[in-house]
Enzyme design. Structure first.
Site, PDB file in Angstrom:
ATOM      1  N   ASP A 102      54.921 -38.524  27.638  1.00  0.00           N
ATOM      2  CA  ASP A 102      55.573 -37.701  27.724  1.00  0.00           C
ATOM      3  C   ASP A 102      54.929 -35.938  27.167  1.00  0.00           C
ATOM      4  O   ASP A 102      55.072 -34.847  27.868  1.00  0.00           O
ATOM      5  CB  ASP A 102      57.241 -37.218  28.522  1.00  0.00           C
ATOM      6  CG  ASP A 102      58.235 -37.509  27.222  1.00  0.00           C
ATOM      7  OD1 ASP A 102      57.656 -38.332  26.536  1.00  0.00           O
ATOM      8  OD2 ASP A 102      59.355 -37.498  28.266  1.00  0.00           O
ATOM      9  N   SER A 103      54.324 -36.742  25.728  1.00  0.00           N
ATOM     10  CA  SER A 103      54.107 -35.266  24.982  1.00  0.00           C
ATOM     11  C   SER A 103      52.649 -35.190  25.534  1.00  0.00           C
ATOM     12  O   SER A 103      52.503 -33.412  25.198  1.00  0.00           O
ATOM     13  CB  SER A 103      53.142 -36.353  23.723  1.00  0.00           C
ATOM     14  OG  SER A 103      52.430 -37.073  24.301  1.00  0.00           O
ATOM     15  N   ASP A 148      55.230 -42.985  30.327  1.00  0.00           N
ATOM     16  CA  ASP A 148      57.314 -42.418  30.093  1.00  0.00           C
ATOM     17  C   ASP A 148      57.813 -42.304  31.160  1.00  0.00           C
ATOM     18  O   ASP A 148      56.776 -41.007  31.968  1.00  0.00           O
ATOM     19  CB  ASP A 148      56.899 -41.298  29.611  1.00  0.00           C
ATOM     20  CG  ASP A 148      57.245 -41.770  27.346  1.00  0.00           C
ATOM     21  OD1 ASP A 148      57.709 -42.806  27.592  1.00  0.00           O
ATOM     22  OD2 ASP A 148      56.555 -40.812  26.755  1.00  0.00           O
ATOM     23  N   LYS A 167      58.615 -46.762  30.159  1.00  0.00           N
ATOM     24  CA  LYS A 167      58.922 -46.428  29.068  1.00  0.00           C
ATOM     25  C   LYS A 167      60.006 -45.779  29.208  1.00  0.00           C
ATOM     26  O   LYS A 167      60.161 -43.954  29.199  1.00  0.00           O
ATOM     27  CB  LYS A 167      58.256 -45.920  27.520  1.00  0.00           C
ATOM     28  CG  LYS A 167      58.874 -45.820  26.677  1.00  0.00           C
ATOM     29  CD  LYS A 167      57.923 -45.326  25.399  1.00  0.00           C
ATOM     30  CE  LYS A 167      57.208 -44.507  24.960  1.00  0.00           C
ATOM     31  NZ  LYS A 167      58.349 -42.980  24.917  1.00  0.00           N
ATOM     32  N   GLU A 213      63.634 -43.272  26.938  1.00  0.00           N
ATOM     33  CA  GLU A 213      64.036 -43.226  26.332  1.00  0.00           C
ATOM     34  C   GLU A 213      65.823 -43.868  25.882  1.00  0.00           C
ATOM     35  O   GLU A 213      66.183 -43.312  26.817  1.00  0.00           O
ATOM     36  CB  GLU A 213      64.072 -41.838  25.291  1.00  0.00           C
ATOM     37  CG  GLU A 213      62.669 -41.174  25.265  1.00  0.00           C
ATOM     38  CD  GLU A 213      62.650 -39.871  24.405  1.00  0.00           C
ATOM     39  OE1 GLU A 213      62.904 -39.505  24.755  1.00  0.00           O
ATOM     40  OE2 GLU A 213      61.299 -38.931  24.613  1.00  0.00           O
ATOM     41  N   GLU A 258      60.645 -44.420  16.575  1.00  0.00           N
ATOM     42  CA  GLU A 258      59.916 -43.302  16.286  1.00  0.00           C
ATOM     43  C   GLU A 258      60.618 -42.655  14.898  1.00  0.00           C
ATOM     44  O   GLU A 258      62.195 -41.813  15.117  1.00  0.00           O
ATOM     45  CB  GLU A 258      60.014 -42.307  17.151  1.00  0.00           C
ATOM     46  CG  GLU A 258      59.955 -40.206  16.847  1.00  0.00           C
ATOM     47  CD  GLU A 258      59.410 -40.268  18.276  1.00  0.00           C
ATOM     48  OE1 GLU A 258      59.220 -40.393  19.438  1.00  0.00           O
ATOM     49  OE2 GLU A 258      58.603 -38.615  17.588  1.00  0.00           O
TER      50      GLU A 258
HETATM   51  O1  KIV Z   1      55.394 -39.138  24.044  1.00  0.00           O
HETATM   52  C1  KIV Z   1      54.698 -39.467  23.725  1.00  0.00           C
HETATM   53  O2  KIV Z   1      53.538 -39.750  23.454  1.00  0.00           O
HETATM   54  C2  KIV Z   1      55.431 -40.241  22.855  1.00  0.00           C
HETATM   55  C3  KIV Z   1      55.212 -40.773  21.153  1.00  0.00           C
HETATM   56  C4  KIV Z   1      56.631 -41.604  20.681  1.00  0.00           C
HETATM   57  C5  KIV Z   1      54.254 -41.482  21.477  1.00  0.00           C
HETATM   58  O3  KIV Z   1      56.509 -40.968  23.117  1.00  0.00           O
END
Ligand code: KIV
Length: 262
Positions: A44-45, A83, A113, A115, A182
């Site tokens: 999500d970056s 993400d 993924k 968090e 992270e």
């Molecule tokens: O969103 C992202 O790019 C991440 C980074 C920590 C790799 O989760």
């Protein structure tokens, strides 16, 4: 060879480091896949890298689905992990299964993924895994909690380090196939890596993790700003600026196009 979640666990057992990069569109995905990356994360970056947001919080599930589909079309070998964005999974396990299911059905990504750890996310990840969806965990600095944590290194005191270790263990027990770590101290990265049977993928978590991930915009020198633990292997901001200025000056001086058009 197409990379699978089982392959990552084998690579950990063999001590073969895992190479992970992010991607946000077809062109970047095609290039980094062909260059031999093992895992491509539609992080999500992309909200900051490709959409101009200040944080990852505004990213929507529809935006992630759109970008992940384009990434997936560019990938032949790497495992594609996507993400789940903020508020697409935190409300309930049902919401998480629904969002993760949409990612797999609509984009072709092989895993998601999420968090966070104790207590809610452990149960949520267990339920998503039971639905047949591979999940990568993410502990330490979790950018979707930026307004609670800031972008500071996590796990610096014995108590917070122990909490992150226990979260990683609980998420492995919940069925996660890998764990992103992270911005934590390197010795905590080592401790978690030794404790878990699933691979750890570090970003700002030291050299002992089973694999490393970078945001590809940072690696390429495309980002406007980047975290202290990122490393650039190219300076594409400079290269692109130079190319555009060269083009502009050739158009203005009528040097381009340089041969008569048919
Ligand atoms: O969103 C992202 O790019 C991440 C980074 C920590 C790799 O989760």
């Amino acid at each position: 060879m197409v990379v699978t979640t089982q392959q990552l666990i084998q690579w950990k057992q063999q001590g073969r480091p895992i190479v992970v990069l992010t991607a946000w569109d077809y062109a970047i995905a095609q290039l980094i896949d062909a260059a031999g990356v093992d895992v491509i994360l539609v992080g999500d970056s992309l909200g900051m890298v490709a959409l101009g947001y200040q944080t990852t919080l505004p990213v929507t599930l529809d935006e992630i689905l759109h970008h992940a589909s384009s990434v997936r079309r560019g990938v032949k070998q790497a495992l594609v992990v996507c993400d789940l964005p903020f508020l697409s999974y935190q409300e309930s396990p049902q919401q998480a299964i629904h969002s993760a299911g949409r990612v797999l059905k609509e984009t072709g990504a092989q895993a998601v993924k999420m968090e966070g750890g104790y207590p809610a996310m452990v149960e949520t990840i267990a339920r998503v895994v039971q639905a047949g969806i591979p999940v990568m965990g993410h502990v330490g600095l979790t950018p979707q909690s930026v307004h609670q944590l800031g972008y500071r290194q996590q796990g610096k005191t014995p108590e917070t380090a122990e909490k992150i270790l226990q979260e990683a263990i609980a998420l492995e027990q919940a069925g996660a196939f890998a764990m992103l770590l992270e911005h934590i101290p390197s010795d905590l990265g080592l401790q978690i890596t030794q404790k878990l049977s699933i691979p750890t993928i570090g970003i700002g978590a030291g050299v002992h993790c089973d694999g490393q991930v970078l945001v590809t915009a940072d690696l390429l020198g495309l980002s406007e700003r980047q975290p202290p633990f990122a490393k650039s292997y190219a300076n594409l901001r400079e290269t692109i600026t130079q190319a555009v200025q060269n083009y502009g000056s050739e158009v203005r001086s009528r040097q381009f196009p340089d041969s008569p058009q048919p």
